[in-house]
Write a protein that holds these residues in place. Structure first.
Motif, mmCIF file in Angstrom:
data_model
loop_
_atom_site.group_PDB
_atom_site.id
_atom_site.type_symbol
_atom_site.label_atom_id
_atom_site.label_comp_id
_atom_site.label_asym_id
_atom_site.label_seq_id
_atom_site.Cartn_x
_atom_site.Cartn_y
_atom_site.Cartn_z
ATOM 1 N N PHE A 309 0.816 -1.214 0.000
ATOM 2 C CA PHE A 309 0.000 0.000 0.000
ATOM 3 C C PHE A 309 0.853 1.269 0.000
ATOM 4 N N GLY A 310 2.149 1.118 -0.126
ATOM 5 C CA GLY A 310 3.032 2.270 -0.155
ATOM 6 C C GLY A 310 3.593 2.659 1.189
ATOM 7 N N GLU A 311 3.260 1.936 2.242
ATOM 8 C CA GLU A 311 3.787 2.197 3.575
ATOM 9 C C GLU A 311 3.739 0.898 4.368
ATOM 10 N N HIS A 312 4.367 0.917 5.528
ATOM 11 C CA HIS A 312 4.312 -0.264 6.382
ATOM 12 C C HIS A 312 2.874 -0.468 6.855
ATOM 13 N N SER A 313 2.386 -1.675 6.695
ATOM 14 C CA SER A 313 1.019 -2.003 7.107
ATOM 15 C C SER A 313 1.007 -3.400 7.705
ATOM 16 N N LEU A 314 0.120 -3.574 8.668
ATOM 17 C CA LEU A 314 -0.121 -4.889 9.268
ATOM 18 C C LEU A 314 -1.507 -5.349 8.824
ATOM 19 N N VAL A 315 -1.588 -6.557 8.294
ATOM 20 C CA VAL A 315 -2.833 -7.058 7.712
ATOM 21 C C VAL A 315 -3.272 -8.309 8.458
ATOM 22 N N PHE A 316 -4.544 -8.318 8.868
ATOM 23 C CA PHE A 316 -5.172 -9.480 9.505
ATOM 24 C C PHE A 316 -6.137 -10.089 8.486
ATOM 25 N N ALA A 317 -5.986 -11.370 8.223
ATOM 26 C CA ALA A 317 -6.857 -12.074 7.272
ATOM 27 C C ALA A 317 -7.880 -12.903 8.041
ATOM 28 N N TYR A 318 -9.160 -12.646 7.791
ATOM 29 C CA TYR A 318 -10.270 -13.344 8.450
ATOM 30 C C TYR A 318 -11.126 -14.054 7.400
ATOM 31 N N ASP A 319 -11.956 -14.966 7.882
ATOM 32 C CA ASP A 319 -12.965 -15.569 7.007
ATOM 33 C C ASP A 319 -13.898 -14.474 6.497
ATOM 34 N N PHE A 320 -14.359 -14.652 5.263
ATOM 35 C CA PHE A 320 -15.243 -13.671 4.646
ATOM 36 C C PHE A 320 -16.685 -14.145 4.727
ATOM 37 N N HIS A 321 -17.549 -13.332 5.314
ATOM 38 C CA HIS A 321 -18.978 -13.642 5.429
ATOM 39 C C HIS A 321 -19.743 -12.589 4.625
ATOM 40 N N ALA A 322 -20.076 -12.942 3.406
ATOM 41 C CA ALA A 322 -20.717 -11.996 2.492
ATOM 42 C C ALA A 322 -22.078 -11.578 3.022
#
Length: 635
Positions: A309-322
């Motif tokens: 994203f152009g900078e330091h980022s921390l990403v949490f991946a969760y299950d997707f509930h549409a």
């Protein structure tokens, strides 16, 4: 239209039971060839692609107590052992002592549960050429079948048909079960298709799952982040020059739907802007969160850092509930609901007191939420963790009443203290805060307003709860919001919930019955679709084996005329005659191979062919097997 109104016409013809030929699946094929499965019509690979709007609002109000403590063996088989065979002649490909994979016994063991086990006689042995019965005292039959020139003997443990009982040898559209029929909310619900409400909900979920962005319009969204691609923002993106941080986690956050290239499944990515992870000791807590699987918790799958994203980022991946929405947007999005708690000028009287079903939520709904949230907390606390996100902005609502706690584990990473030798040292304190936050969520739901949890409005809020709801709900709120001299547990509120657990269990099982009934309808519809798909691979094929006239000759010509009989009927005036019941009835008769005769007229109306559905089925099976053999390189 006549096409849709005709679905009410009863249809009695269905497909023959394939168990008679010892085959799996719903494709009617010849008894000496393997049965093609549905994946013949599914392209290899492919990817599937959750809308969980998490609004940005303060959750500091959900972390402090409101009240101080006021001093409160299987049986042995006869004959040959299962899986053993006696070969009529030695074969260089198969040892006489080892059953080949094409032998009858393994093929029958791999079938779906035998209906004979449920007092339903089967015809599994009807296709066997010879059967030698043992003495009646054994109750077992040794069957003999020849496959590929080799004779196999195997023990048939199928219960004998019950005398005097007749069961259909074809699939049927059975009527709805009485316990489901009498709970239908609409008398005019469709007979052969799932309910419109469920269908629309599923379509909306699929629509959200497959949504994509135009990179030209939203260049701030990268095409790929780590192993995830096809990012789609699930909430408005923060402006690029935004400086102030959100009050939720203390950092600017954004949420995306993305597809993982490793498994082609959709996930929800929660990005923490500008966060640099300097110590990986917190991953111990992440691993603990990843092990939690609960129906009311959005599962955390992985945590990673990125510069995509152009900078330091921390990403949490969760299950997707549409199709999920936050509890905040579902119940606390009406400004007029705060009118009862709004400050008024001196001498002005309060407005009318809200009542249940007239501005307030029904108590049954609140208890349904309490059961689900307490169940999620119980699982989290049992695992030695703390939720720390028990807030209306972090609770997802899917469907009508299904809750899931979202964004778990984020606080554990963002506030991780490297100086702590034991990362779980403060969990007991955080668990107590979870109970206070749960009490505030319940109080806000009972007041149908977030203003009710403000300290200056507590007296009004509790009066409102006392007048409109049961004493059990009032006592539960007081217990959760009152400071205790001892450590409390979520299990302490179980007696207050009491028999309402049974109400929620009953509602869940009734919902399951309704969905199973809708699924039963689609089972038959899926069978007819596969039949049409096979028929479509035969009709009007331009060329086969370098023969351009293949589809216009022999058995294929009969199938072409049957297709005209099926879809191209006209009235006496020459207008199209469209009748869904006619199409379904004819397809079911073809699938069952009934002896009924029909007249097939050529397009020039110069010839009429009188054939039976059993003849058409034989032509259909032989032709499709010819296509399968060519596709597998056997021709």
């Amino acid at each position: 239209m006549q096409f849709w109104m005709s679905e009410q016409i009863n249809m009695n013809w269905e497909v023959k039971d394939n168990i008679k030929r010892g085959q799996k699946g719903l494709f009617p094929v010849s008894s000496m060839t393997p049965n093609p499965t549905a994946n013949e019509f599914v392209p290899k690979g492919g990817s599937t692609s959750r809308l969980s709007s998490v609004s940005q609002s303060s959750m500091s109000a959900f972390s402090q107590a409101l009240f101080s403590h006021p001093s409160m063996g299987s049986p042995a088989a006869a004959g040959l052992a299962p899986g053993m065979s006696l070969s009529a002649g030695s074969s260089p490909l198969h040892s006489p002592k080892i059953t080949p994979h094409t032998s009858p016994a393994p093929r029958r063991r791999s079938h779906t549960p035998n209906p004979a086990n449920y007092m339903v006689p089967t015809s599994a042995s009807a296709s066997v050429a010879n059967a030698v019965s043992q003495p009646p005292s054994t109750g077992q039959v040794i069957q003999k079948e020849t496959v590929g020139g080799t004779t196999y003997f195997y023990t048939d443990t199928t219960p004998a048909p019950l005398t005097g009982m007749v069961f259909p040898n074809y699939h049927i559209y059975h009527p709805a079960a009485p316990h489901v029929a009498y709970m239908q909310p609409k008398a005019n619900a469709p007979s052969f298709f799932m309910a419109d409400e469920l269908r629309q909900e599923l379509i909306n979920r699929h629509l959200i799952t497959m949504a994509q962005v135009d990179q030209a319009d939203i260049p701030a969204v990268p095409a790929e982040v780590d192993s995830y691609h096809s990012l789609f923002p699930l909430e408005p993106l923060p402006p690029p020059n935004r400086i102030q941080k959100t009050s939720n986690f203390g950092y600017i956050t954004s949420c995306y739907k993305a597809v993982n290239s490793k498994d082609d499944l959709p996930y929800c990515l929660r990005r923490i802007h500008g966060f640099r992870l300097v110590n990986t000791k917190c991953m111990v807590l992440v691993d603990m969160w990843k092990k939690i699987q609960h129906s009311n918790i959005v599962t955390l799958r992985e945590v990673f850092t990125t510069k995509a994203f152009g900078e330091h980022s921390l990403v949490f991946a969760y299950d997707f509930h549409a199709g999920g929405e936050t509890m905040m947007s579902r119940h606390f999005n009406d400004p007029s609901a705060d009118a009862y708690f709004t400050k008024r000028k001196w001498g002005q009287h309060d407005g009318p007191l809200p009542r249940q079903h007239a501005g307030l939520l029904p108590e049954s709904l609140i208890w349904a939420y309490i059961v689900q949230l307490s169940s999620a907390l119980r699982t989290i606390h049992t695992a030695g963790l703390a939720c720390r996100v028990m807030d209306p902005t972090k609770i997802l609502v899917t469907g009508k009443t299904r809750l899931r706690v979202n964004c778990v584990g984020i606080f554990d990473v963002l506030t991780f203290d490297n100086s702590q030798n034991n990362p779980l040292a403060l969990m007991a304190q955080f668990q107590q805060t979870d109970l206070i936050s749960l009490g505030k969520v319940v109080l806000a739901l009972a007041c149908n307003s977030l203003s009710g949890i403000q300290r200056e409005n507590l007296q009004k809020a509790m009066e409102l709860v006392t007048i409109n709801y049961s004493s059990d709900l009032k006592n539960l709120i007081l217990y959760l919001l009152t400071d205790q001299n001892r450590l409390r547990s979520v299990n302490d509120i179980m007696p207050m919930i009491g028999a309402r657990f049974y109400t929620q269990l009953d509602a869940a099982q009734m919902r399951n019955d309704v969905i199973e009934e809708d699924l039963a309808k689609e089972v038959q519809n899926g069978r007819l679709f596969r039949l049409l798909a096979k028929l479509g691979t035969i009709n009007e094929r331009p060329e086969f084996q370098k023969d351009p006239t293949w589809s216009e000759t022999g058995d294929r010509y009969l199938l072409k005329l049957f297709r005209d009989h099926l879809f191209h009927q006209v009235t006496e005036a020459g207008t199209p005659w469209i009748d869904l019941s006619h199409i379904i009835s004819c397809l079911n008769k073809l699938d069952a191979g009934v002896p009924e005769k029909i007249s097939l007229i050529s397009r020039d109306e110069k010839s009429v062919l009188v054939v039976t559905y059993s003849d058409l089925k034989r032509c259909f099976e032989n032709t499709f097997q010819e296509l399968i053999a060519a596709a597998n390189g056997q021709l």
